[in-house]
Design a protein around this motif. Structure first.
Motif, mmCIF file in Angstrom:
data_model
loop_
_atom_site.group_PDB
_atom_site.id
_atom_site.type_symbol
_atom_site.label_atom_id
_atom_site.label_comp_id
_atom_site.label_asym_id
_atom_site.label_seq_id
_atom_site.Cartn_x
_atom_site.Cartn_y
_atom_site.Cartn_z
ATOM 1 N N ALA A 686 0.832 -1.205 0.000
ATOM 2 C CA ALA A 686 0.000 0.000 0.000
ATOM 3 C C ALA A 686 0.866 1.254 0.000
ATOM 4 O O ALA A 686 0.586 2.229 -0.707
ATOM 5 C CB ALA A 686 -0.930 -0.019 1.218
ATOM 6 N N ALA A 687 1.955 1.250 0.791
ATOM 7 C CA ALA A 687 2.844 2.408 0.820
ATOM 8 C C ALA A 687 3.532 2.603 -0.526
ATOM 9 O O ALA A 687 3.619 3.720 -1.047
ATOM 10 C CB ALA A 687 3.875 2.231 1.934
ATOM 11 N N ILE A 688 4.027 1.508 -1.130
ATOM 12 C CA ILE A 688 4.707 1.620 -2.437
ATOM 13 C C ILE A 688 3.749 2.150 -3.494
ATOM 14 O O ILE A 688 4.074 3.054 -4.262
ATOM 15 C CB ILE A 688 5.283 0.244 -2.836
ATOM 16 N N LYS A 689 2.553 1.604 -3.543
ATOM 17 C CA LYS A 689 1.575 2.046 -4.534
ATOM 18 C C LYS A 689 1.186 3.499 -4.296
ATOM 19 O O LYS A 689 1.057 4.281 -5.230
ATOM 20 C CB LYS A 689 0.332 1.154 -4.493
ATOM 21 N N THR A 694 1.536 8.866 -6.290
ATOM 22 C CA THR A 694 1.701 10.294 -5.988
ATOM 23 C C THR A 694 2.746 10.914 -6.914
ATOM 24 O O THR A 694 2.574 12.013 -7.440
ATOM 25 C CB THR A 694 2.110 10.467 -4.527
ATOM 26 N N LEU A 695 3.855 10.198 -7.114
ATOM 27 C CA LEU A 695 4.899 10.717 -8.012
ATOM 28 C C LEU A 695 4.418 10.806 -9.460
ATOM 29 O O LEU A 695 4.886 11.656 -10.223
ATOM 30 C CB LEU A 695 6.137 9.815 -7.934
ATOM 31 N N TRP A 702 6.490 17.985 -7.754
ATOM 32 C CA TRP A 702 7.137 17.746 -6.461
ATOM 33 C C TRP A 702 8.583 18.247 -6.521
ATOM 34 O O TRP A 702 9.257 18.141 -7.543
ATOM 35 C CB TRP A 702 7.123 16.261 -6.116
ATOM 36 N N SER A 703 9.018 18.723 -5.382
ATOM 37 C CA SER A 703 10.403 19.185 -5.278
ATOM 38 C C SER A 703 11.335 17.984 -5.252
ATOM 39 O O SER A 703 10.920 16.854 -4.926
ATOM 40 C CB SER A 703 10.579 20.010 -4.005
ATOM 41 N N PRO A 704 12.626 18.173 -5.596
ATOM 42 C CA PRO A 704 13.575 17.046 -5.538
ATOM 43 C C PRO A 704 13.669 16.429 -4.156
ATOM 44 O O PRO A 704 13.818 15.218 -4.026
ATOM 45 C CB PRO A 704 14.899 17.686 -5.984
ATOM 46 N N GLU A 705 13.560 17.247 -3.104
ATOM 47 C CA GLU A 705 13.633 16.674 -1.760
ATOM 48 C C GLU A 705 12.434 15.760 -1.488
ATOM 49 O O GLU A 705 12.580 14.667 -0.927
ATOM 50 C CB GLU A 705 13.680 17.806 -0.707
ATOM 51 N N GLU A 706 11.248 16.222 -1.923
ATOM 52 C CA GLU A 706 10.061 15.383 -1.719
ATOM 53 C C GLU A 706 10.135 14.110 -2.550
ATOM 54 O O GLU A 706 9.769 13.016 -2.095
ATOM 55 C CB GLU A 706 8.806 16.172 -2.073
ATOM 56 N N GLN A 707 10.606 14.239 -3.789
ATOM 57 C CA GLN A 707 10.748 13.039 -4.616
ATOM 58 C C GLN A 707 11.742 12.069 -3.988
ATOM 59 O O GLN A 707 11.526 10.848 -3.984
ATOM 60 C CB GLN A 707 11.217 13.442 -6.012
ATOM 61 N N GLN A 708 12.854 12.616 -3.450
ATOM 62 C CA GLN A 708 13.828 11.741 -2.793
ATOM 63 C C GLN A 708 13.212 11.037 -1.586
ATOM 64 O O GLN A 708 13.455 9.852 -1.348
ATOM 65 C CB GLN A 708 15.042 12.585 -2.345
ATOM 66 N N GLN A 709 12.396 11.776 -0.823
ATOM 67 C CA GLN A 709 11.736 11.173 0.341
ATOM 68 C C GLN A 709 10.770 10.066 -0.084
ATOM 69 O O GLN A 709 10.726 8.995 0.523
ATOM 70 C CB GLN A 709 10.986 12.251 1.123
ATOM 71 N N PHE A 710 9.983 10.327 -1.148
ATOM 72 C CA PHE A 710 9.033 9.318 -1.619
ATOM 73 C C PHE A 710 9.781 8.066 -2.095
ATOM 74 O O PHE A 710 9.406 6.926 -1.784
ATOM 75 C CB PHE A 710 8.181 9.871 -2.760
#
Length: 923
Positions: A686-689, A694-695, A702-710
């Motif tokens: 569920a988290a991966i999906k 979201t990405l 999304w910012s690079p920091e948010e993409q890195q976090q995801f």
């Protein structure tokens, strides 16, 4: 009766259906209440809006009257003449501009009438009434209002209306008062128009305007003017105080009405709109009707459904259960009702056909046993060779699906000819002649090899049997060294080879036929061979004894328990497996009633009621037996069956006892595995999906920091899934003996410190107390790091303040190190301590207070440690828990053993062998 009701499938389904109907009805009642409240609110809001509009119109009308009267007073002052004729002309002109004015008066400062218009209805000097309006006008610079009837003496003419009086001043001196009477009927006219418009839409409405004393000023019903109606209008008193509200109350007809009250600005009046609640909530009444229709539909549909369920499912199941308590006497005795149910093309028909097949298979097995017994009796009963052969052929045809049987006897030249046959043509019996050189014949091959021979007849070679319509043949030799051998030949018309169990059964027949043939032939010989016959009988007796002993050995070697009972329920025979299950010696069971066996089962934990029930029925039964030492429950499957003779007479009973604990454990393990894996896989998936979707959203940047976090979260959850799969695979490999290890010497202190650096400490701190002089251990470093990681992580999770890791050389085994992970947590319950290393085990209290996990961590630790030849155990108390495990040292002898084991296995020096002798190859 009550247990039957509780077990009834119909009762359970009916309960579920009633619960569903109850939920639907409760939902309908809730929706009805919500709709009624919403509709009532909407109606009250509409009525209140109408009342506010009427209040604004009334206020504007009164304000217009006030301004008009003030204008008339200024005209009187500006006229410079107060003669009656001048004022009458002025009043007439003003009246023409105000159609809602009934009368106009000019009063002196004391309230006496000087001029009145229309003229002639009052005499000059009459006192104006009511005098209170005059007093209010003299005290105020603004016009004074009063509702009532204008009374003028001496004419006493009365006119209902709104009386407005205004003091007229000129240069600070009071010149007189101007008064006017406005018709209440004109004030009620807009209300009547609104009500009539509602009536044209088949709606009932009443509108009332009251003054500060509760007197009706205007109403849709003109007959209510000047009535005191304050007590009849709920909420009107608060509206006179300046509050707008809506409430329900009794109406003019005694029914429930909705009242909406609104104050009239600046004059202290109130407007009340009345409406019948039943008319406003007519939609709710329609909903009540629909709800009643739905309930009726559920009731009728439910009755039809339960009737159909009872007739098509429940009753056939009851009939099948009642008719098949025991096997019938024969296949022809299967109940007619079952045969009718078997014609159905549904699940009931499938069940009936399965029961019929099972009963026929059981009857066939019993028939086989019965035929074997009768063949044995035939050997003893008759000594005529032909009679014995006829009996054997008759039983063979009854036992096996064949259409013809023949016994072939070799003559002096070895040519096989028919001795006795059944089902063949006369030509076959008279002309059949098989020479020893005819190797294509099944009978010749069987007699030559001494083994059963079968083949399919295809017509490629001349054959009397093929000409008679037979397509399959089986030949069984009946070899006797004393009286000569014969061949038993069976034919069937279907081109189908005989099955293995049929061949074995006919081979057994051949053995009995051998006995019968020898007995019969020897009996026909002279008395000179009586001694030889006696010797042969002795040999045959020994052979029969061996067969009996072999049969007894087979029953003794059975893993399932077997008890044979007499008609009086006395135990005649019990094999060793049954004695082991009951925990009693054979002498304590044989010769005793069956109740003794059930009492022994009760002593090991079986339910007394279930055992007592099994005493009085002949049907399959399953009982759960739990050991008194608190270990896992043992499950036994007990099957009672009746043994009947050919005439249907019961000659005894049998009891098969099978230990199905392992099967139940496997089922429970599969269920637990699926539940645990399903639960653990669902969360990371569920988290991966969620993060991946979201990405991939095109409308969000999304910012690079948010993409890195995801992406980091997706990676962590994927690693979690990978670790779960790796744990399950490692457990499976370890159980199968295929777990691969790469063993190398490792310093124990460096091993523990490396693991400790990768673990995040929580509220407890980690302390490593390992002496520097300990020898290295011979382990697969990656596996043992997982063991240490799991144990230290658990200790840090449950520890209160401090976690210690220690290691020392075992005092019992010189080449073994013992590692211990100690915490000061709450400990583990004593009854749960033996189970913590089991797969998927989760404690029911104590350490279970921390959620999460699948229960595989300690099981993996145990598998890895035992794969290295060590062992793992736990000790716990309320002051803390110690997790200990042992590992082999990398001493010179251990290294030598490792090299020797690798040489024997043909592998590399990276291999490892555990102490049970099981080898693990390198990765």
């Amino acid at each position: 009766m009550r247990p039957t009701v509780r077990r009834s499938l119909l009762t359970r389904l009916l309960t579920v259906y009633l619960l569903f109907v109850l939920v639907v009805l409760l939902g309908g009642v809730g929706i009805n209440t919500l709709v009624e409240q919403r509709l009532r609110s909407d109606v009250q809001a509409a009525d209140q809006a109408l009342a506010e509009e009427i209040a604004r119109e009334t206020s504007l009308q009164l304000l217009g009257a006030e301004q008009a009267l003030q204008s008339l007073g200024r005209l009187v002052v500006e006229s410079q003449s107060e003669t009656p004729a001048t004022l009458e002309r002025l009043f007439e002109a003003w009246h023409d501009a105000r159609s809602d004015v009934d009368h106009v008066y000019w009063l002196d400062p004391f309230g006496a009438v000087l001029v009145a218009w229309p003229a002639g209805h009052v005499t000059a000097g009459a006192e104006f009434s009511p005098p209170t309006v005059v007093e209010q006008a003299l005290k105020s610079s603004q016009p004074a209002f009063e509702v009532g009837i204008v009374g003028l003496a001496p004419s006493r003419l009365a006119t209902p209306g709104v009386i407005v009086a205004q003091a007229v001043r000129s240069q600070g001196h009071l010149r007189g008062l101007i008064a006017a009477s406005f018709s209440l009927a004109e004030l009620s006219l807009p209300l009547v128009n609104v009500v009539q418009a509602q009536q044209r839409q088949s709606k009932h409405l009443m509108i009332t305007v009251i003054d500060g004393d509760g007197v009706v000023v205007a109403a849709s019903e003109r007959g209510r003017l000047l009535e005191t109606a304050l007590s009849e209008l709920p909420g009107a008193a608060l509206a006179l105080q300046g509050q707008s509200l809506s409430r329900a109350g009794p109406g003019p007809d005694g029914q429930d009405w909705l009242f909406s009250s609104v104050p009239v600005p600046k004059v202290g009046w109130a407007v009340v709109v009345e409406r019948p609640a039943r008319e406003a909530l007519a939609v709710v009444d329609q909903f009540h009707l629909w709800l009643l229709l739905v309930a009726l539909l559920f009731t009728l549909g439910g009755l039809f459904f339960w009737l159909l369920l009872h007739l098509r499912v429940i009753r056939p199941l009851q009939a099948l259960a009642g008719q098949h308590q025991a096997l019938p006497a024969s296949a022809d005795a299967i109940p007619t009702a079952t045969l009718l149910l078997a014609r159905q093309r549904d699940e009931i028909g499938d069940l009936a056909r399965s029961l019929i097949r099972l009963e026929r298979d059981g009857l066939r097995k019993l028939s086989e046993l019965h035929t074997l017994l009768e063949t044995s009796n035939a050997v003893v009963r008759s000594l005529d060779p032909r009679a014995v052969i006829e009996e054997i052929m008759h039983e063979v045809q009854r036992l096996v699906d064949v259409q013809a049987v023949a016994v072939l006897l070799p003559d002096e030249q070895g040519v096989l000819r028919v001795l006795q046959s059944s089902g063949h043509s006369e030509r076959y019996d008279r002309l059949l002649s098989l020479s020893p050189a005819r190797v294509s014949s099944a009978a010749v091959l069987a007699l030559r090899s001494g083994q059963p021979v079968q083949k399919l007849l295809d017509g490629s070679q001349p054959s009397f049997a093929y000409d008679d319509g037979f397509r399959a043949v089986l030949a069984l030799p009946i070899i006797s060294h004393h009286v000569g051998s014969v061949v038993l030949v069976v034919h069937r018309r279907e081109p189908r080879l005989f099955e293995e169990h049929e061949v074995q059964l006919l081979s057994t027949f051949a053995n009995y036929a051998t006995l019968a043939w020898e007995h019969a032939v020897l009996y026909e010989r002279s008395d000179e061979r009586l001694r030889q016959v006696a010797q042969e009988n002795a040999r045959l007796y020994r052979r029969a004894t061996e067969e009996k002993q072999r049969l007894a050995a087979i029953m003794e070697s059975m893993q399932d328990g077997l008890l044979l009972l007499g008609t009086d329920n006395q135990i005649l025979y019990a094999n060793q497996a049954a004695c082991t299950i009951a925990g009693l010696p054979r002498t304590a069971l044989e010769g005793k009633p069956i109740a003794a066996f059930y009492e022994a089962l009760q002593a090991t934990g079986a339910e007394a009621a279930a055992c007592a029930q099994a005493l009085n029925q002949i049907e399959p039964a399953t009982f759960l037996l739990e050991n008194g030492e608190g270990r896992q429950a043992r499950t036994l499957q007990l099957r009672l069956f009746a043994v009947q003779s050919e005439t249907g007479e019961t000659i005894g009973r049998g009891l098969l006892v099978r230990d199905v604990t392992r099967e139940r454990e496997l089922d429970e393990f599969k269920t637990t595995l699926l539940a645990a894996v399903g639960h653990e896989v669902r969360t990371p998936l569920a988290a991966i999906k969620g993060y991946a979707s979201t990405l991939l959203q095109p409308d969000v940047l999304w910012s690079p920091e948010e993409q890195q976090q995801f992406l980091q979260t997706i990676l962590q959850e994927a690693d979690r899934l990978t670790q779960l799969v790796r744990n399950l695979l490692d457990l499976s490999r370890q159980e199968a003996g295929l777990l691969q290890l790469r063993c190398t010497p490792v310093d124990p202190r460096a091993l523990v410190l490396a693991v400790g650096e990768r673990i995040k400490s929580g509220r407890a701190t980690l302390t490593v107390e390992i002496p520097a002089g300990l020898p290295p251990v011979l382990v697969d470093r990656g596996r043992i790091e997982i063991v240490l990681h799991n144990l230290i992580s658990n200790a840090l999770l449950y520890g209160a303040r401090q976690v210690q890791v220690k290691a020392w050389r075992s005092p019992d085994e010189e080449e073994t190190l013992i590692f211990a992970v100690l915490d000061d947590g709450p400990g583990i319950a004593p009854e749960e301590l033996p189970h913590i290393f089991e797969r998927f085990y989760r404690a029911s209290r104590g350490r279970r207070q921390h959620a999460g996990g699948t229960g595989l961590g300690l099981a993996i630790c145990k598998a890895f440690v035992e794969a290295h030849g060590g062992r793992i155990w736990a000790q716990s108390s309320p002051q803390g828990t110690a997790m200990c495990f042992s590992l082999p040292c990398a001493s010179q002898s251990a290294l030598t053993t490792l090299r020797e084991g690798v040489e024997e296995e043909g592998g590399s020096s990276d291999g490892c062998r555990n102490r049970q002798g099981q080898a693990y190859s390198a990765c």
